[in-house]
Design a protein around this motif. Sequence first.
Motif, PDB file in Angstrom:
ATOM      1  N   THR A   1      -4.796 -39.850 101.128  1.00  0.00           N
ATOM      2  CA  THR A   1      -4.597 -39.843 102.581  1.00  0.00           C
ATOM      3  C   THR A   1      -3.666 -38.690 102.919  1.00  0.00           C
ATOM      4  O   THR A   1      -2.745 -38.388 102.166  1.00  0.00           O
ATOM      5  CB  THR A   1      -3.979 -41.169 103.059  1.00  0.00           C
ATOM      6  OG1 THR A   1      -2.753 -41.406 102.353  1.00  0.00           O
ATOM      7  CG2 THR A   1      -4.915 -42.332 102.827  1.00  0.00           C
TER       8      THR A   1
ATOM      9  N   SER B   1      -2.215 -34.500 107.873  1.00  0.00           N
ATOM     10  CA  SER B   1      -2.743 -33.296 108.528  1.00  0.00           C
ATOM     11  C   SER B   1      -4.227 -33.432 108.842  1.00  0.00           C
ATOM     12  O   SER B   1      -4.939 -34.195 108.198  1.00  0.00           O
ATOM     13  CB  SER B   1      -2.527 -32.072 107.626  1.00  0.00           C
ATOM     14  OG  SER B   1      -3.291 -32.206 106.450  1.00  0.00           O
ATOM     15  N   PRO B   2      -4.709 -32.669 109.823  1.00  0.00           N
ATOM     16  CA  PRO B   2      -6.151 -32.646 110.080  1.00  0.00           C
ATOM     17  C   PRO B   2      -6.873 -31.903 108.964  1.00  0.00           C
ATOM     18  O   PRO B   2      -6.266 -31.145 108.205  1.00  0.00           O
ATOM     19  CB  PRO B   2      -6.256 -31.905 111.414  1.00  0.00           C
ATOM     20  CG  PRO B   2      -5.007 -31.107 111.534  1.00  0.00           C
ATOM     21  CD  PRO B   2      -3.948 -31.846 110.780  1.00  0.00           C
ATOM     22  N   TRP B   3      -8.187 -32.086 108.894  1.00  0.00           N
ATOM     23  CA  TRP B   3      -8.967 -31.521 107.798  1.00  0.00           C
ATOM     24  C   TRP B   3      -8.848 -30.012 107.718  1.00  0.00           C
ATOM     25  O   TRP B   3      -8.804 -29.431 106.640  1.00  0.00           O
ATOM     26  CB  TRP B   3     -10.442 -31.924 107.932  1.00  0.00           C
ATOM     27  CG  TRP B   3     -11.136 -31.233 109.074  1.00  0.00           C
ATOM     28  CD1 TRP B   3     -11.263 -31.682 110.342  1.00  0.00           C
ATOM     29  CD2 TRP B   3     -11.760 -29.941 109.040  1.00  0.00           C
ATOM     30  NE1 TRP B   3     -11.931 -30.762 111.120  1.00  0.00           N
ATOM     31  CE2 TRP B   3     -12.249 -29.684 110.340  1.00  0.00           C
ATOM     32  CE3 TRP B   3     -11.956 -28.986 108.053  1.00  0.00           C
ATOM     33  CZ2 TRP B   3     -12.920 -28.510 110.663  1.00  0.00           C
ATOM     34  CZ3 TRP B   3     -12.627 -27.816 108.371  1.00  0.00           C
ATOM     35  CH2 TRP B   3     -13.096 -27.590 109.662  1.00  0.00           C
ATOM     36  N   TRP B   4      -8.801 -29.347 108.873  1.00  0.00           N
ATOM     37  CA  TRP B   4      -8.839 -27.883 108.874  1.00  0.00           C
ATOM     38  C   TRP B   4      -7.550 -27.279 108.315  1.00  0.00           C
ATOM     39  O   TRP B   4      -7.589 -26.188 107.724  1.00  0.00           O
ATOM     40  CB  TRP B   4      -9.153 -27.347 110.273  1.00  0.00           C
ATOM     41  CG  TRP B   4      -8.164 -27.699 111.336  1.00  0.00           C
ATOM     42  CD1 TRP B   4      -8.187 -28.785 112.165  1.00  0.00           C
ATOM     43  CD2 TRP B   4      -7.004 -26.955 111.681  1.00  0.00           C
ATOM     44  NE1 TRP B   4      -7.110 -28.766 113.008  1.00  0.00           N
ATOM     45  CE2 TRP B   4      -6.364 -27.652 112.738  1.00  0.00           C
ATOM     46  CE3 TRP B   4      -6.436 -25.769 111.228  1.00  0.00           C
ATOM     47  CZ2 TRP B   4      -5.187 -27.204 113.319  1.00  0.00           C
ATOM     48  CZ3 TRP B   4      -5.269 -25.317 111.813  1.00  0.00           C
ATOM     49  CH2 TRP B   4      -4.656 -26.020 112.842  1.00  0.00           C
TER      50      TRP B   4
ATOM     51  N   ASP C   1      -5.744 -28.675 105.850  1.00  0.00           N
ATOM     52  CA  ASP C   1      -5.886 -28.859 104.401  1.00  0.00           C
ATOM     53  C   ASP C   1      -6.875 -27.860 103.806  1.00  0.00           C
ATOM     54  O   ASP C   1      -6.590 -27.202 102.801  1.00  0.00           O
ATOM     55  CB  ASP C   1      -6.336 -30.297 104.123  1.00  0.00           C
ATOM     56  CG  ASP C   1      -6.464 -30.607 102.640  1.00  0.00           C
ATOM     57  OD1 ASP C   1      -5.623 -30.126 101.853  1.00  0.00           O
ATOM     58  OD2 ASP C   1      -7.393 -31.349 102.274  1.00  0.00           O
ATOM     59  N   ARG C   2      -8.035 -27.728 104.435  1.00  0.00           N
ATOM     60  CA  ARG C   2      -9.089 -26.891 103.856  1.00  0.00           C
ATOM     61  C   ARG C   2      -8.923 -25.402 104.153  1.00  0.00           C
ATOM     62  O   ARG C   2      -9.023 -24.570 103.242  1.00  0.00           O
ATOM     63  CB  ARG C   2     -10.464 -27.347 104.365  1.00  0.00           C
ATOM     64  CG  ARG C   2     -10.949 -28.633 103.746  1.00  0.00           C
ATOM     65  CD  ARG C   2     -12.285 -29.038 104.349  1.00  0.00           C
ATOM     66  NE  ARG C   2     -12.802 -30.230 103.709  1.00  0.00           N
ATOM     67  CZ  ARG C   2     -13.709 -30.220 102.740  1.00  0.00           C
ATOM     68  NH1 ARG C   2     -14.181 -29.086 102.296  1.00  0.00           N
ATOM     69  NH2 ARG C   2     -14.137 -31.352 102.230  1.00  0.00           N
TER      70      ARG C   2
ATOM     71  N   ARG D   1      -6.784 -26.651 100.126  1.00  0.00           N
ATOM     72  CA  ARG D   1      -6.872 -27.877  99.327  1.00  0.00           C
ATOM     73  C   ARG D   1      -6.043 -27.789  98.037  1.00  0.00           C
ATOM     74  O   ARG D   1      -6.572 -27.877  96.938  1.00  0.00           O
ATOM     75  CB  ARG D   1      -8.327 -28.198  99.021  1.00  0.00           C
ATOM     76  CG  ARG D   1      -9.171 -28.343 100.275  1.00  0.00           C
ATOM     77  CD  ARG D   1     -10.614 -28.645  99.972  1.00  0.00           C
ATOM     78  NE  ARG D   1     -10.763 -30.067  99.655  1.00  0.00           N
ATOM     79  CZ  ARG D   1     -11.908 -30.608  99.276  1.00  0.00           C
ATOM     80  NH1 ARG D   1     -12.984 -29.876  99.164  1.00  0.00           N
ATOM     81  NH2 ARG D   1     -11.972 -31.888  98.999  1.00  0.00           N
TER      82      ARG D   1
ATOM     83  N   SER E   1     -10.797 -37.250 100.768  1.00  0.00           N
ATOM     84  CA  SER E   1      -9.568 -37.094 101.540  1.00  0.00           C
ATOM     85  C   SER E   1      -9.711 -37.704 102.925  1.00  0.00           C
ATOM     86  O   SER E   1     -10.613 -37.332 103.681  1.00  0.00           O
ATOM     87  CB  SER E   1      -9.218 -35.603 101.673  1.00  0.00           C
ATOM     88  OG  SER E   1      -9.050 -35.015 100.397  1.00  0.00           O
TER      89      SER E   1
ATOM     90  N   HIS F   1      -8.146 -37.621 106.237  1.00  0.00           N
ATOM     91  CA  HIS F   1      -7.223 -36.802 107.025  1.00  0.00           C
ATOM     92  C   HIS F   1      -6.750 -37.529 108.285  1.00  0.00           C
ATOM     93  O   HIS F   1      -7.341 -38.522 108.700  1.00  0.00           O
ATOM     94  CB  HIS F   1      -7.904 -35.483 107.406  1.00  0.00           C
ATOM     95  CG  HIS F   1      -8.254 -34.633 106.236  1.00  0.00           C
ATOM     96  ND1 HIS F   1      -9.493 -34.678 105.630  1.00  0.00           N
ATOM     97  CD2 HIS F   1      -7.525 -33.728 105.531  1.00  0.00           C
ATOM     98  CE1 HIS F   1      -9.515 -33.836 104.613  1.00  0.00           C
ATOM     99  NE2 HIS F   1      -8.338 -33.249 104.530  1.00  0.00           N
TER     100      HIS F   1
ATOM    101  N   ARG G   1     -13.147 -45.256 111.519  1.00  0.00           N
ATOM    102  CA  ARG G   1     -12.953 -44.169 110.555  1.00  0.00           C
ATOM    103  C   ARG G   1     -12.604 -44.711 109.187  1.00  0.00           C
ATOM    104  O   ARG G   1     -13.078 -44.219 108.165  1.00  0.00           O
ATOM    105  CB  ARG G   1     -11.842 -43.221 111.026  1.00  0.00           C
ATOM    106  CG  ARG G   1     -12.314 -42.091 111.885  1.00  0.00           C
ATOM    107  CD  ARG G   1     -11.428 -40.856 111.814  1.00  0.00           C
ATOM    108  NE  ARG G   1      -9.997 -41.123 111.816  1.00  0.00           N
ATOM    109  CZ  ARG G   1      -9.149 -40.625 110.916  1.00  0.00           C
ATOM    110  NH1 ARG G   1      -9.574 -39.871 109.938  1.00  0.00           N
ATOM    111  NH2 ARG G   1      -7.867 -40.885 111.006  1.00  0.00           N
TER     112      ARG G   1
END
Length: 197
Positions: free
Chosen positions: A132, A135-138, A140-141, A146, A170, A172, A181
């Motif tokens: 978990t 942060s939002p996915w963007w 992290d990626r 990552r 993950s 996010h 979700r």
Amino acid sequence: MNCLVVLSHPLPESLNRHFADIAIKQLADAGHKVTLLDLYASGFDPRLSEAERGSYYGERFDAGALMSHAAALREAEVLVLVFPTWWFSLPAMLKGWVDRVFSPGIAFDHGADFGPIRPLLYKLRHVVAVTTLGSPWWVDRLVMRRPVRRILKWGVFKACAPKASFAMLSFHAAEKPQPERVGRFAESIRKQLRKFK
């Protein structure tokens, strides 16, 4: 298969515990043997001891305090790690578990003249990291690229269990875990684990 689920979260009612329970049930329902290592509940000490570090490059690593953890890891065919990502890194408890248990004679052997290490986790066929993140996915990626995935996949498991498959799931924006979700993510865990026959 022998499945080891390692949970690293201090709160017993955490989202991580919920996801660990889903993984355990999915694996058990499929007929696998499942062992849970709850690092906080068991009082695991993440600190590498003086004896352990002192023997790291000796003739034999002092694994006396780690026998049950070492045995569980060595026998695992499936390893599921469930943990929060804090500051784009492993939490200290899980990092300490890796530091202590992924040791010479357990997860690898030193190479000649300290060249490339030799993997020892021959039985490990599949690794799934469930985490978990706040942060939002963007972030992290795209921004951080990552980092936890890179460390686990390339820094730990490709070195110690190079033939094992690796997957990272993950969740996010975990501070706002809407039920739908959470449900979708739980199903993604089940779907990943259903692949292991």
